[in-house]
Enzyme design. Structure first.
Site, PDB file in Angstrom:
ATOM      1  N   GLU A  72     -32.768  46.453  18.826  1.00 23.44           N
ATOM      2  CA  GLU A  72     -32.750  45.688  17.551  1.00 23.44           C
ATOM      3  C   GLU A  72     -31.942  44.607  17.322  1.00 23.44           C
ATOM      4  O   GLU A  72     -30.435  43.970  17.408  1.00 23.44           O
ATOM      5  CB  GLU A  72     -31.358  47.038  16.835  1.00 23.44           C
ATOM      6  CG  GLU A  72     -31.213  48.810  17.122  1.00 23.44           C
ATOM      7  CD  GLU A  72     -31.633  49.378  17.950  1.00 23.44           C
ATOM      8  OE1 GLU A  72     -31.585  50.561  18.849  1.00 23.44           O
ATOM      9  OE2 GLU A  72     -31.099  48.577  19.602  1.00 23.44           O
ATOM     10  N   SER A  73     -32.938  44.076  17.052  1.00 25.16           N
ATOM     11  CA  SER A  73     -32.531  41.679  16.374  1.00 25.16           C
ATOM     12  C   SER A  73     -32.660  41.428  17.723  1.00 25.16           C
ATOM     13  O   SER A  73     -33.832  41.124  18.759  1.00 25.16           O
ATOM     14  CB  SER A  73     -31.784  42.710  15.342  1.00 25.16           C
ATOM     15  OG  SER A  73     -31.800  43.150  14.492  1.00 25.16           O
ATOM     16  N   CYS A  87     -29.710  45.403  14.620  1.00 26.03           N
ATOM     17  CA  CYS A  87     -30.340  46.565  12.730  1.00 26.03           C
ATOM     18  C   CYS A  87     -29.759  47.153  13.053  1.00 26.03           C
ATOM     19  O   CYS A  87     -29.140  48.727  14.325  1.00 26.03           O
ATOM     20  CB  CYS A  87     -31.248  45.872  12.325  1.00 26.03           C
ATOM     21  SG  CYS A  87     -32.512  46.656  13.559  1.00 26.03           S
ATOM     22  N   SER A 243     -40.307  42.402  16.290  1.00 28.02           N
ATOM     23  CA  SER A 243     -38.962  41.660  15.738  1.00 28.02           C
ATOM     24  C   SER A 243     -39.886  40.367  16.475  1.00 28.02           C
ATOM     25  O   SER A 243     -40.334  40.176  17.692  1.00 28.02           O
ATOM     26  CB  SER A 243     -38.111  41.547  16.731  1.00 28.02           C
ATOM     27  OG  SER A 243     -37.624  42.603  15.877  1.00 28.02           O
ATOM     28  N   HIS A 256     -37.423  40.165  11.439  1.00 25.58           N
ATOM     29  CA  HIS A 256     -37.362  41.296  11.904  1.00 25.58           C
ATOM     30  C   HIS A 256     -37.702  42.324  10.953  1.00 25.58           C
ATOM     31  O   HIS A 256     -37.849  42.208   9.340  1.00 25.58           O
ATOM     32  CB  HIS A 256     -36.050  41.855  12.079  1.00 25.58           C
ATOM     33  CG  HIS A 256     -35.273  41.022  13.462  1.00 25.58           C
ATOM     34  ND1 HIS A 256     -35.584  41.110  14.877  1.00 25.58           N
ATOM     35  CD2 HIS A 256     -34.328  39.831  13.648  1.00 25.58           C
ATOM     36  CE1 HIS A 256     -35.246  40.538  15.333  1.00 25.58           C
ATOM     37  NE2 HIS A 256     -33.923  39.303  14.527  1.00 25.58           N
TER      38      HIS A 256
END
Length: 391
Positions: A72-73, A87, A243, A256
């Site tokens: 996540e990111s 995120c 990403s 992203h």
């Protein structure tokens, strides 16, 4: 240098696109290792990302920083700066106390902290302390309140139109000016673009296609051309999502994307480059051309000012073609520097809103005129009845 990526194809976090971002600057001491925070081991980095509820997917490194694509990111580690961006329903701030403990073992103490995020698309899904900006700000003040004035919190933008921008910042040096910086330090200039309601056809290019590599997606969409010389680390998730990190010298770009209909979102950040490296307004237009979003928020920030109080960077020279500006806010920070924040929507929809408002206003004015005429007629009739001779 490239570190091998995690072999499994990871699922895309489909819920929350808006990222949380924390940037913490540290001071060296005589006992600190020469590479500072970059001395943290992979085991330690895995511990920190696990606390934030994400994992490292792949990485790139050069002589100035290490960049990690996360589930996540992204994470960026400099000798004296730590930037974590996550995120979804991640727990970014949970990693902060442990990071401070690890930095202390390197004889490094925090000098500055800046936390920022756009409005959450699904705030009810966030874990504490991300349940509200108030909770986040008090959590940060608990850990960085000893710096300078204890920290300041700001909310920029229109509450009803577009995303708002939330900022907490604390600095041990207070309002620092560029010519007062350490000779090896430079101001950080940062451009962040947050986009929702992506064009459906543009968004479809970020769904996983076995026949296309991540590098092909990066090139064919125009992302590579944003900073052509960057060393890019990109990843397409299953079944969709994208990403990337790109590093060049001491600067980085990170993108992203959550492309699903109903909650599509994309963010682009460009940070750490010389302010003359690109024109912010031109870059924003190029970014928006890649995604054709329905709503856009743009943040331009610089962490120090010149001693004369002037800024040579930090405003858009012109708005993106085809878009109308819904709001523009400029916030001087108590720690020095400033943030300029803009929200845009397509000019057609913006003009439509203005036209609709004009129609409503015209109708209201007409109704008021009719009511006034009827009231005047009634008053005239009453007066006439009063003056009429009685028989």
């Amino acid at each position: 240098m490239t570190i091998a990526a995690t072999p499994a194809v990871l699922p895309n976090p489909v819920f929350e696109g808006s990222e949380k971002r924390v940037e913490i600057d540290f001071n060296f001491s005589a006992a600190s290792p020469s590479n500072g925070l970059r001395a943290l081991s992979r085991v330690q980095l895995d511990e920190l990302t696990s606390l934030a509820a994400c994992t490292i997917v792949s990485s790139r490194t050069n002589d100035q920083l290490d960049a990690y694509v996360l589930s996540e990111s992204s994470l960026f580690v400099y000798p004296t700066k730590w930037v974590l961006k996550t995120c979804g329903t991640t727990k970014l701030l949970n990693a902060v106390p442990r990071l401070l403990e690890m930095a202390a073992t390197l004889a490094m103490e925090p000098r500055r902290c800046k936390y920022s995020r756009a409005s959450f698309l699904f705030p009810e899904q966030q874990p504490f302390p991300h349940t509200s900006f108030e909770h986040e700000a008090f959590f940060l003040r608990k850990h960085f309140g000893h710096l300078g004035n204890g920290g300041s919190a700001y909310v920029l933008g229109d509450m009803f139109n577009g995303l708002q921008w939330h900022i907490y910042v604390a600095d041990a040096n207070g309002a620092l000016y560029e010519d007062a910086l350490h000779p090896l330090a430079k101001p950080t200039h940062k451009l962040e673009v947050c986009m929702t309601d992506l064009d459906t056809a543009k968004a479809r290019t970020f769904f996983r296609d076995p026949a296309k590599s991540a590098a092909q997606v990066t090139t064919q969409t125009g992302i590579r051309s944003l900073i052509p010389a960057a060393d890019i680390d990109d990843y397409v998730f299953e079944p969709c999502g994208y990403s990337m990190n790109g590093i060049l010298g001491g600067g980085f770009m990170t993108i992203h994307i959550t492309p699903e209909d109903g909650f599509s979102y994309a963010s682009v950040e460009i940070s750490g480059f010389d302010p003359s490296a690109y024109c912010p307004a031109d870059m924003v237009s190029r970014i928006m051309g890649i995604f054709k979003p329905g709503k856009v928020s743009v943040s331009l920030s610089v962490d120090v000012a010149s001693s004369s109080g002037e800024y040579s960077w930090g405003a858009l020279a012109y708005r993106p073609v085809g878009y109308g500006c819904q709001s523009a806010t400029c916030q001087e920070l108590s720690t020095g520097g400033r943030v300029a924040y803009y929200t845009f929507s397509p000019a057609s929809s913006y003009a439509g809103k203005l036209a609709a408002a004009a129609v409503v206003a015209k109708a209201a004015a007409a109704a008021a005129a009719v009511a006034a005429a009827e009231a005047a007629a009634a008053a005239y009739a009453a007066e006439e009845a009063h003056l009429r001779p009685k028989t």
